[in-house]
Design a protein around this motif. Structure first.
Motif, PDB file in Angstrom:
ATOM      1  N   GLN A 120      -5.500 -75.185  21.763  1.00  0.00           N
ATOM      2  CA  GLN A 120      -5.543 -75.373  20.306  1.00  0.00           C
ATOM      3  C   GLN A 120      -4.152 -75.562  19.715  1.00  0.00           C
ATOM      4  OE1 GLN A 120      -7.992 -71.911  19.058  1.00  0.00           O
ATOM      5  NE2 GLN A 120      -9.140 -73.375  17.849  1.00  0.00           N
ATOM      6  N   VAL A 121      -3.181 -74.793  20.198  1.00  0.00           N
ATOM      7  CA  VAL A 121      -1.831 -74.854  19.626  1.00  0.00           C
ATOM      8  C   VAL A 121      -0.904 -75.777  20.406  1.00  0.00           C
ATOM      9  CG1 VAL A 121      -2.038 -72.544  18.640  1.00  0.00           C
ATOM     10  CG2 VAL A 121      -1.000 -72.816  20.902  1.00  0.00           C
ATOM     11  N   ARG A 141       3.925 -71.474  17.046  1.00  0.00           N
ATOM     12  CA  ARG A 141       2.575 -71.768  17.542  1.00  0.00           C
ATOM     13  C   ARG A 141       2.078 -70.655  18.464  1.00  0.00           C
ATOM     14  NH1 ARG A 141       2.724 -77.675  19.904  1.00  0.00           N
ATOM     15  NH2 ARG A 141       4.973 -77.606  19.639  1.00  0.00           N
ATOM     16  N   LEU A 142       2.992 -70.045  19.222  1.00  0.00           N
ATOM     17  CA  LEU A 142       2.617 -68.918  20.075  1.00  0.00           C
ATOM     18  C   LEU A 142       2.180 -67.720  19.231  1.00  0.00           C
ATOM     19  CD1 LEU A 142       2.346 -67.443  22.745  1.00  0.00           C
ATOM     20  CD2 LEU A 142       4.832 -67.072  22.743  1.00  0.00           C
ATOM     21  N   VAL A 143       2.928 -67.451  18.161  1.00  0.00           N
ATOM     22  CA  VAL A 143       2.557 -66.355  17.263  1.00  0.00           C
ATOM     23  C   VAL A 143       1.188 -66.618  16.639  1.00  0.00           C
ATOM     24  CG1 VAL A 143       3.142 -65.214  15.083  1.00  0.00           C
ATOM     25  CG2 VAL A 143       4.932 -65.660  16.751  1.00  0.00           C
ATOM     26  N   SER A 147      -2.366 -64.516  17.059  1.00  0.00           N
ATOM     27  CA  SER A 147      -3.053 -63.952  15.887  1.00  0.00           C
ATOM     28  C   SER A 147      -4.536 -64.316  15.839  1.00  0.00           C
ATOM     29  CB  SER A 147      -2.356 -64.411  14.598  1.00  0.00           C
ATOM     30  OG  SER A 147      -2.572 -65.782  14.371  1.00  0.00           O
ATOM     31  N   VAL A 148      -4.927 -65.413  16.516  1.00  0.00           N
ATOM     32  CA  VAL A 148      -6.342 -65.814  16.491  1.00  0.00           C
ATOM     33  C   VAL A 148      -7.035 -65.584  17.831  1.00  0.00           C
ATOM     34  CG1 VAL A 148      -5.900 -67.528  14.696  1.00  0.00           C
ATOM     35  CG2 VAL A 148      -5.854 -68.237  17.093  1.00  0.00           C
ATOM     36  N   LEU A 149      -6.312 -64.982  18.770  1.00  0.00           N
ATOM     37  CA  LEU A 149      -6.839 -64.777  20.121  1.00  0.00           C
ATOM     38  C   LEU A 149      -8.171 -64.034  20.110  1.00  0.00           C
ATOM     39  CD1 LEU A 149      -5.981 -65.239  23.117  1.00  0.00           C
ATOM     40  CD2 LEU A 149      -4.902 -62.981  23.040  1.00  0.00           C
ATOM     41  N   HIS A 150      -8.294 -63.046  19.240  1.00  0.00           N
ATOM     42  CA  HIS A 150      -9.488 -62.199  19.193  1.00  0.00           C
ATOM     43  C   HIS A 150     -10.497 -62.671  18.137  1.00  0.00           C
ATOM     44  CE1 HIS A 150      -6.622 -60.913  16.236  1.00  0.00           C
ATOM     45  NE2 HIS A 150      -7.417 -60.013  15.701  1.00  0.00           N
ATOM     46  N   THR A 168       4.992 -80.581  13.943  1.00  0.00           N
ATOM     47  CA  THR A 168       4.483 -79.242  14.255  1.00  0.00           C
ATOM     48  C   THR A 168       3.665 -78.697  13.090  1.00  0.00           C
ATOM     49  OG1 THR A 168       6.363 -78.776  15.700  1.00  0.00           O
ATOM     50  CG2 THR A 168       5.129 -76.888  14.887  1.00  0.00           C
ATOM     51  N   ALA A 169       4.143 -78.931  11.854  1.00  0.00           N
ATOM     52  CA  ALA A 169       3.414 -78.472  10.671  1.00  0.00           C
ATOM     53  C   ALA A 169       2.039 -79.127  10.596  1.00  0.00           C
ATOM     54  CB  ALA A 169       4.215 -78.770   9.409  1.00  0.00           C
ATOM     55  N   VAL A 170       1.969 -80.426  10.894  1.00  0.00           N
ATOM     56  CA  VAL A 170       0.692 -81.142  10.866  1.00  0.00           C
ATOM     57  C   VAL A 170      -0.268 -80.569  11.912  1.00  0.00           C
ATOM     58  CG1 VAL A 170      -0.415 -83.352  11.395  1.00  0.00           C
ATOM     59  CG2 VAL A 170       1.580 -83.286   9.898  1.00  0.00           C
ATOM     60  N   ALA A 171       0.249 -80.241  13.106  1.00  0.00           N
ATOM     61  CA  ALA A 171      -0.586 -79.666  14.164  1.00  0.00           C
ATOM     62  C   ALA A 171      -1.150 -78.312  13.735  1.00  0.00           C
ATOM     63  CB  ALA A 171       0.225 -79.521  15.451  1.00  0.00           C
ATOM     64  N   ILE A 172      -0.324 -77.506  13.078  1.00  0.00           N
ATOM     65  CA  ILE A 172      -0.778 -76.201  12.596  1.00  0.00           C
ATOM     66  C   ILE A 172      -1.815 -76.374  11.483  1.00  0.00           C
ATOM     67  CG2 ILE A 172      -0.048 -74.129  11.340  1.00  0.00           C
ATOM     68  CD1 ILE A 172       2.446 -74.093  13.065  1.00  0.00           C
ATOM     69  N   HIS A 173      -1.592 -77.342  10.592  1.00  0.00           N
ATOM     70  CA  HIS A 173      -2.567 -77.611   9.530  1.00  0.00           C
ATOM     71  C   HIS A 173      -3.934 -77.950  10.122  1.00  0.00           C
ATOM     72  CE1 HIS A 173       0.783 -78.843   6.469  1.00  0.00           C
ATOM     73  NE2 HIS A 173       0.745 -77.549   6.709  1.00  0.00           N
ATOM     74  N   LYS A 174      -3.944 -78.799  11.136  1.00  0.00           N
ATOM     75  CA  LYS A 174      -5.210 -79.188  11.767  1.00  0.00           C
ATOM     76  C   LYS A 174      -5.915 -77.970  12.353  1.00  0.00           C
ATOM     77  CE  LYS A 174      -7.333 -82.207  15.236  1.00  0.00           C
ATOM     78  NZ  LYS A 174      -8.206 -81.123  15.724  1.00  0.00           N
ATOM     79  N   MET A 175      -5.146 -77.107  12.998  1.00  0.00           N
ATOM     80  CA  MET A 175      -5.735 -75.913  13.594  1.00  0.00           C
ATOM     81  C   MET A 175      -6.352 -75.016  12.509  1.00  0.00           C
ATOM     82  SD  MET A 175      -3.935 -73.042  15.993  1.00  0.00           S
ATOM     83  CE  MET A 175      -4.879 -71.636  16.590  1.00  0.00           C
ATOM     84  N   LEU A 176      -5.658 -74.853  11.385  1.00  0.00           N
ATOM     85  CA  LEU A 176      -6.165 -74.002  10.313  1.00  0.00           C
ATOM     86  C   LEU A 176      -7.465 -74.561   9.729  1.00  0.00           C
ATOM     87  CD1 LEU A 176      -2.855 -73.077   8.442  1.00  0.00           C
ATOM     88  CD2 LEU A 176      -4.060 -71.800  10.231  1.00  0.00           C
ATOM     89  N   LEU A 177      -7.521 -75.868   9.568  1.00  0.00           N
ATOM     90  CA  LEU A 177      -8.745 -76.487   9.045  1.00  0.00           C
ATOM     91  C   LEU A 177      -9.903 -76.327  10.028  1.00  0.00           C
ATOM     92  CD1 LEU A 177      -7.204 -79.706   7.450  1.00  0.00           C
ATOM     93  CD2 LEU A 177      -8.120 -77.712   6.249  1.00  0.00           C
TER      94      LEU A 177
END
Length: 286
Positions: A120-121, A141-143, A147-150, A168-177
């Motif tokens: 995912q990250v 991304r590791l942090v 935080s979502v591991l569980h 990197t910001a765009v990749a994190i945005h996609k993951m959050l959505l």
């Protein structure tokens, strides 16, 4: 709490000696929602997260998280939430995999879940690398992966993309959505209004401890769209036109459309950042 409300703040205030850091804050976060808590540094964003997660006691008001008063939460709550903040550290002398494995053991999460969040990250190919050798974006991304591991029900993000490169910001945005689609509730603090417009279902504009505006990003921007205007760029022209909304200009635009002369056309409603500036007179610089 109301159905689907995972977090509810009612008239929260926080005083540090003579300074009132938060003033009568009331918000609700629901399942499958991203709530943006937006404002400059010092506005009270981090203080709010600390109160919600039991790290600070409010001076007045009530904060409930997953049906429990935040002033009385126990360890079981932390198994249902994830937190990413400025001081979310990693074990730099351990590999990426080992960093996640430590917490997977605590939360009784199978190795398959570690592989899933690494994918995912975008850190799968770096899983054997020492965490201390990662770039700043990779560490963030590791942090986030940790935080979502569980699979927490609520994820708290305190300036999650601050200082990161755009890709990197765009990749994190996609993951959050994607996490939101899965039903996770996300509490996002940021001074980046453009990021909030992209991600958030609702936003609270925070200034000097007060919520000065609340609503969807579109609702807030349209509320302050007092001068209805349109930007146009026509074929063969390098100069952008700005037209007010009136019958005469509507006829002009219609004629240009019939002749296929318009290269681009967009409305001029304000951004969240310009609304914040208008309401507070203050800059959003961190």
């Amino acid at each position: 709490m109301e159905q689907n409300a995972l977090l509810k703040l009612s008239h929260i205030s926080k005083r540090y000696k003579t300074e009132l850091a938060l003033k009568d804050i009331s918000i609700t976060l629901r399942k499958g929602e991203i709530l943006g808590f937006l404002g400059p540094s010092g506005a009270g964003k981090t203080t709010t997260i600390k109160i919600i997660t039991g790290q600070l006691r409010q001076t007045a008001g009530e904060a409930k998280i997953l049906g429990t008063d935040s002033a009385n939460i126990d360890a079981s709550i932390y198994e249902k939430i994830g937190v990413v903040s400025d001081n979310s550290g990693i074990y730099e002398k351990m590999t990426v995999w080992q960093n996640l494995s430590c917490f997977a053991n605590i939360w009784r999460v199978p190795d398959e879940r570690i592989e899933e969040v690494l994918k995912q990250v975008g850190l799968t190919e770096h899983k054997k690398k020492l965490a201390g050798k990662l770039s700043k974006g990779q560490k963030q991304r590791l942090v986030l992966a940790r935080s979502v591991l569980h699979k927490p029900r609520i994820l708290f993000l305190d300036e999650p993309t601050s200082g990161l490169d755009p890709s990197t910001a765009v990749a994190i945005h996609k993951m959050l959505l994607d996490l939101r689609k899965e039903g996770m509730a996300i509490f996002l603090t940021t001074h980046n209004m453009e990021e909030a417009e992209k991600l958030c279902d609702h936003v609270a504009l925070l200034y000097q401890g007060n919520i000065v505006e609340f609503g969807t990003p579109q609702e807030i921007c349209l509320k302050y769209n007092r001068e209805k205007r349109y930007h146009l760029l026509l074929n063969g022209s390098k100069e952008e036109l700005v037209l007010e909304q009136n019958p005469e200009n509507a006829e002009k635009i219609s004629e240009w459309m019939r002749k296929d002369m318009i290269l681009c056309l967009h409305s001029c409603e304000p951004t969240l950042e310009s609304v914040f500036l208008e309401v507070t007179g203050a800059s959003l610089a961190p």
